[in-house]
Design an enzyme around this catalytic site. Structure first.
Site, short mmCIF file in Angstrom:
data_model
loop_
_atom_site.label_atom_id
_atom_site.label_comp_id
_atom_site.label_asym_id
_atom_site.label_seq_id
_atom_site.Cartn_x
_atom_site.Cartn_y
_atom_site.Cartn_z
N GLN A 1 -8.67 -9.01 6.91
CA GLN A 1 -7.50 -8.15 7.02
C GLN A 1 -7.95 -6.79 7.55
O GLN A 1 -8.73 -6.11 6.90
CB GLN A 1 -6.81 -8.00 5.65
CG GLN A 1 -5.53 -7.20 5.73
CD GLN A 1 -4.86 -6.99 4.38
OE1 GLN A 1 -4.69 -5.85 3.95
NE2 GLN A 1 -4.49 -8.07 3.71
N TRP B 1 0.85 -1.19 0.00
CA TRP B 1 0.00 0.00 0.00
C TRP B 1 0.89 1.24 0.00
O TRP B 1 1.87 1.33 0.74
CB TRP B 1 -0.91 -0.02 1.24
CG TRP B 1 -1.80 1.17 1.37
CD1 TRP B 1 -2.52 1.78 0.37
CD2 TRP B 1 -2.09 1.90 2.57
NE1 TRP B 1 -3.24 2.84 0.88
CE2 TRP B 1 -2.99 2.94 2.22
CE3 TRP B 1 -1.68 1.79 3.90
CZ2 TRP B 1 -3.48 3.86 3.15
CZ3 TRP B 1 -2.18 2.70 4.81
CH2 TRP B 1 -3.07 3.71 4.45
N SER C 1 -0.97 -2.10 8.42
CA SER C 1 -0.42 -0.95 9.16
C SER C 1 0.03 -1.35 10.57
O SER C 1 -0.36 -0.72 11.56
CB SER C 1 -1.46 0.18 9.25
OG SER C 1 -1.78 0.67 7.97
N PRO C 2 0.86 -2.41 10.69
CA PRO C 2 1.29 -2.85 12.03
C PRO C 2 2.13 -1.82 12.77
O PRO C 2 2.32 -1.93 13.98
CB PRO C 2 2.10 -4.12 11.74
CG PRO C 2 2.58 -3.96 10.33
CD PRO C 2 1.49 -3.22 9.62
N ASN D 1 12.56 -5.73 9.67
CA ASN D 1 11.16 -6.08 9.97
C ASN D 1 10.91 -7.57 10.04
O ASN D 1 9.91 -8.02 10.61
CB ASN D 1 10.23 -5.45 8.93
CG ASN D 1 10.15 -3.94 9.05
OD1 ASN D 1 10.54 -3.36 10.07
ND2 ASN D 1 9.64 -3.28 8.02
N LYS E 1 5.17 -2.37 5.56
CA LYS E 1 5.53 -1.82 4.26
C LYS E 1 6.76 -0.94 4.38
O LYS E 1 6.86 -0.12 5.31
CB LYS E 1 4.37 -0.99 3.71
CG LYS E 1 4.64 -0.37 2.35
CD LYS E 1 4.07 1.02 2.24
CE LYS E 1 5.00 2.04 2.84
NZ LYS E 1 4.60 3.43 2.66
N LYS F 1 -6.83 -7.70 -3.90
CA LYS F 1 -8.14 -7.31 -3.35
C LYS F 1 -9.06 -6.72 -4.41
O LYS F 1 -8.60 -5.99 -5.30
CB LYS F 1 -7.95 -6.28 -2.22
CG LYS F 1 -6.97 -6.73 -1.16
CD LYS F 1 -6.71 -5.67 -0.12
CE LYS F 1 -5.49 -6.01 0.72
NZ LYS F 1 -4.23 -5.67 0.05
N ARG G 1 15.39 -1.97 6.07
CA ARG G 1 14.19 -2.06 6.92
C ARG G 1 13.45 -3.38 6.68
O ARG G 1 12.86 -3.94 7.60
CB ARG G 1 13.26 -0.88 6.64
CG ARG G 1 13.81 0.45 7.13
CD ARG G 1 13.27 0.78 8.52
NE ARG G 1 14.00 1.90 9.11
CZ ARG G 1 13.78 3.18 8.80
NH1 ARG G 1 12.87 3.50 7.90
NH2 ARG G 1 14.47 4.13 9.40
N ASP H 1 1.52 -8.70 -0.46
CA ASP H 1 0.13 -8.22 -0.40
C ASP H 1 -0.03 -6.97 -1.28
O ASP H 1 0.64 -5.97 -1.08
CB ASP H 1 -0.22 -7.88 1.05
CG ASP H 1 -1.64 -7.37 1.20
OD1 ASP H 1 -2.53 -8.18 1.49
OD2 ASP H 1 -1.87 -6.15 1.01
N SER I 1 -11.79 -7.56 4.07
CA SER I 1 -10.89 -6.61 4.71
C SER I 1 -11.73 -5.46 5.25
O SER I 1 -12.67 -5.01 4.59
CB SER I 1 -9.87 -6.10 3.68
OG SER I 1 -8.95 -5.21 4.28
N TYR J 1 -4.30 -0.24 -5.45
CA TYR J 1 -2.95 0.31 -5.26
C TYR J 1 -2.30 0.71 -6.58
O TYR J 1 -1.28 1.40 -6.58
CB TYR J 1 -2.03 -0.69 -4.55
CG TYR J 1 -2.48 -1.16 -3.20
CD1 TYR J 1 -3.53 -0.55 -2.50
CD2 TYR J 1 -1.86 -2.25 -2.58
CE1 TYR J 1 -3.93 -1.01 -1.26
CE2 TYR J 1 -2.25 -2.71 -1.33
CZ TYR J 1 -3.30 -2.09 -0.68
OH TYR J 1 -3.69 -2.57 0.55
N HIS K 1 -12.03 -5.57 -0.54
CA HIS K 1 -11.15 -4.57 0.09
C HIS K 1 -11.80 -3.81 1.25
O HIS K 1 -11.13 -3.41 2.19
CB HIS K 1 -10.65 -3.59 -0.98
CG HIS K 1 -9.34 -2.96 -0.65
ND1 HIS K 1 -8.45 -2.52 -1.59
CD2 HIS K 1 -8.74 -2.71 0.54
CE1 HIS K 1 -7.38 -2.01 -1.00
NE2 HIS K 1 -7.53 -2.12 0.29
#
Length: 262
Positions: A165, A18, A192-193, A244, A234, A72, A240, A42, A143, A47, A105
């Site tokens: 989701q 995203w 968006s963790p 992650n 993301k 989605k 990173r 994902d 989602s 997007y 979605h």
């Protein structure tokens, strides 16, 4: 790996795309993610980067059956024919013969949040069930759906989603929805963790991360794993991406309780 209700295995951490722009940035990001070890990618039609994602998957050299690919259905598509059309467009964009997971979605169009699309969601869901039964999709889900929105599609089709989701991170755990999904064996994916970056600035998170000798991002991702969800962080930075995934530690029960209350 986690195991979905239909025994399909899903990698515990996914790579979210995203807000990664289409073209070279999305292509390189997904290629880098696969190279450093992500097996779960994902994306979504909305997007506008499915073609770039598909090209990266193809060029990665990794066998298709080793990857778990999610896309989605656009949030405004609320009819059977539109669902069939957009699923086929997604498959064309990605250049794949099957999807591992396909989601509605959102229960309403993003520009009409809260609109009642009960009937349209059922029609879309019926089309997705057909694709699932035909082997075009290995698992299907939703989602941003709450309990009532899930109950609506199940009542009319007798088919329970494999996945929901939702936005899930420290400070935003959607307990009611998660509890309902857990009860009905609907797996939770956490988008968006990192709370779109907000969690990383939280003083409690920063201090606790120091205690575990990890970064705030690693603590946030580990928290999602401790809650038996699949986080989808993301980033376009290769360093990173590696950071992650490097979350092989445990958060103790007392600290989980502190994070729960943020």
């Amino acid at each position: 790996m986690y195991t979905l209700s239909n025994n399909i295995k899903i990698p515990k951490i996914g790579f979210g795309t995203w807000q990664i722009p289409p073209g070279e940035i999305a292509y390189k990001s997904v290629l880098d993610a696969i190279k450093v070890g992500y097996k779960h990618i994902d994306t979504a039609y909305a997007y506008e980067n499915e073609q770039s994602v598909g090209k990266a998957i193809k060029d990665s050299g990794v066998n298709r059956d080793e990857l778990f690919i999610t896309s989605k259905l656009p949030s405004h598509i609320k009819d059977y024919e539109g669902t069939v059309k957009h699923f086929n467009l997604t498959m064309e964009n990605l250049g794949l013969e099957y999807l591992d997971l396909y989601l509605i979605h959102a229960p309403w169009p993003w520009d009409e949040i809260g609109k009642d699309c009960s009937q349209g969601n059922v029609l879309a869901w019926k089309a997705m069930i057909e694709f699932f039964k035909a082997g075009k999709i290995r698992a299907i889900g939703v989602s941003n759906f709450n309990k009532e929105e899930i109950e609506n599609i199940v009542k009319h089709t007798n088919f329970v989603p494999h996945v929901n989701q939702i936005q899930f991170h420290i400070g935003h755990t959607q307990n009611e929805t998660v509890s309902y999904c857990n009860k009905h064996n609907i797996f939770i994916e956490a988008y968006s963790p990192l709370g779109t970056g907000r969690v990383l600035k939280n003083e409690t998170v920063i201090e606790m991360a120091k205690k575990y000798n990890v970064t705030p991002a690693q603590l946030s991702i580990r928290y999602c794993l401790e809650k038996n969800t699949a986080p989808l962080p993301k980033t376009t930075s290769k360093d990173r991406m590696i950071e992650n995934m490097n979350v092989d530690f445990k958060i103790n029960v007392e600290d989980i309780k502190i994070l729960d209350e943020l």
